[in-house]
Design an enzyme around this catalytic site. Structure first.
Site, PDB file in Angstrom:
ATOM      1  CD  GLU A   1       1.772   7.657  -6.594  1.00  0.00           C
ATOM      2  OE1 GLU A   1       1.642   7.051  -5.507  1.00  0.00           O
ATOM      3  OE2 GLU A   1       2.553   8.614  -6.734  1.00  0.00           O
TER       4      GLU A   1
ATOM      5  CG  ASN B   1      10.411   3.859 -10.501  1.00  0.00           C
ATOM      6  OD1 ASN B   1      10.934   4.914 -10.815  1.00  0.00           O
ATOM      7  ND2 ASN B   1       9.364   3.794  -9.668  1.00  0.00           N
TER       8      ASN B   1
ATOM      9  CG  ASP C   1      11.563   5.417  -6.769  1.00  0.00           C
ATOM     10  OD1 ASP C   1      11.663   5.622  -7.990  1.00  0.00           O
ATOM     11  OD2 ASP C   1      10.834   6.116  -6.041  1.00  0.00           O
TER      12      ASP C   1
ATOM     13  NE  ARG D   1       3.881  11.508 -12.587  1.00  0.00           N
ATOM     14  CZ  ARG D   1       5.033  10.947 -12.211  1.00  0.00           C
ATOM     15  NH1 ARG D   1       5.989  10.746 -13.113  1.00  0.00           N
ATOM     16  NH2 ARG D   1       5.231  10.566 -10.960  1.00  0.00           N
TER      17      ARG D   1
END
Length: 290
Positions: free
Chosen positions: A119, A146, A195, A98
């Site tokens: 993941e 990220n 992140d 995704r």
């Protein structure tokens, strides 16, 4: 520094905050609940939109609309109607992937990453939307991408490999080609996972810490200069906003927290904000490939 919760919406996976100057509002998403959110700090008004699939980011485009990174590709999003229109499919050969994080660079190009939704597999890739409307891979592959984020002049890009706990820097030329890969920051076990990154007006890089209770600010040389602690563990991304660009907004996540953890973090998944001594960069609208 006073950190406050601006919207206790208890997002499962809040992500992708971006300040849009054209309506002086913060836009962000809840990936797992298939939702887009708009927050106006001047009036404290809140509005939510349903997405047809998991949505990793929503970023403003020069046509007055937005480009949303949905589960299988890029879509045009019209907030006036709430409608989504497919622009291009991404990773059709990787059905478990995704779209995740995204950003507009100083030249007006959309960059984004994909990831393995489970993941585990190193199937995620970084891409740029080019002038011809095609997405082309840039950088490396890893399970959870990220960023990226870019220096104020656009000549340095910061790419996050979340599960490896590493942030890499690249030189970026005018055509969006990457060179000179070097390690920018690494995070020891126990500090959380890097992140979403963002860059301030001084060129310092802010990195949200998932399972790290806050965020860290690094100089362009990769030196840690500031740490901000939040009352929740899973901080996903920061964005500068407000009329003066001195309010820092942070999205967070409540996913994977058990009853005991949620009892100690009742605001998990909320939208947080605090005032900063420095300004954020002016957000750029997507100019190319739309």
């Amino acid at each position: 520094m006073s950190v406050e919760c601006r919207w206790d919406l208890r997002a499962l996976l809040g992500e992708g905050p971006v300040w849009t100057a054209r309506d002086n509002a913060l836009w962000f998403v809840d990936i797992k609940r298939h939702a887009l959110h708009r927050y106006d700090p001047a009036t404290d008004s809140r509005r939510s939109f349903a997405a047809p699939a998991q949505c990793g980011f929503v970023l403003p485009s020069a046509d007055g609309k937005f480009i949303a990174g949905l589960e299988g590709g890029l879509h045009r999003f019209d907030p006036a109607t709430g409608a989504f229109e497919l622009l291009t499919v991404v990773d059709p050969d990787r059905p478990g992937n995704r779209l995740n994080d995204g950003v507009v660079d100083p030249r007006g190009y959309l960059w984004f990453g994909t990831m393995d939704d489970a993941e585990h597999e190193s199937s995620g890739r970084f891409y740029r939307l080019d002038d011809d409307g095609q997405v082309r891979q840039r950088g490396f592959g890893c399970p959870i991408t990220n960023g990226p984020a870019f220096s104020p002049d656009g000549l340095t890009g910061y790419f996050v490999d979340t599960l490896a706990r590493k942030v890499w820097a690249y030189d970026v030329d005018a055509q969006g080609q990457l060179d000179g890969r070097r390690l920018f920051a690494a995070f020891d076990e126990g500090l959380g996972y890097p992140d979403g990154p963002t860059v301030d007006d001084d060129g310092h890089v802010w990195i949200a810490l998932y399972d790290g209770w806050g965020a860290r600010r690094y100089s362009p040389a990769g030196v840690l200069v500031e740490t901000v602690r939040l009352p929740v563990a899973n901080v996903t991304k920061l964005a500068f906003g407000g009329v003066d660009r001195r309010t820092v907004f942070a999205t967070t996540a409540a996913q994977k927290l058990g009853p005991d953890a949620l009892a100690h973090q009742p605001l998990a998944g909320g939208l947080f904000a605090w005032r900063a001594s420095i300004r954020g960069l002016v957000d750029v609208e997507i100019q190319h490939g739309i």
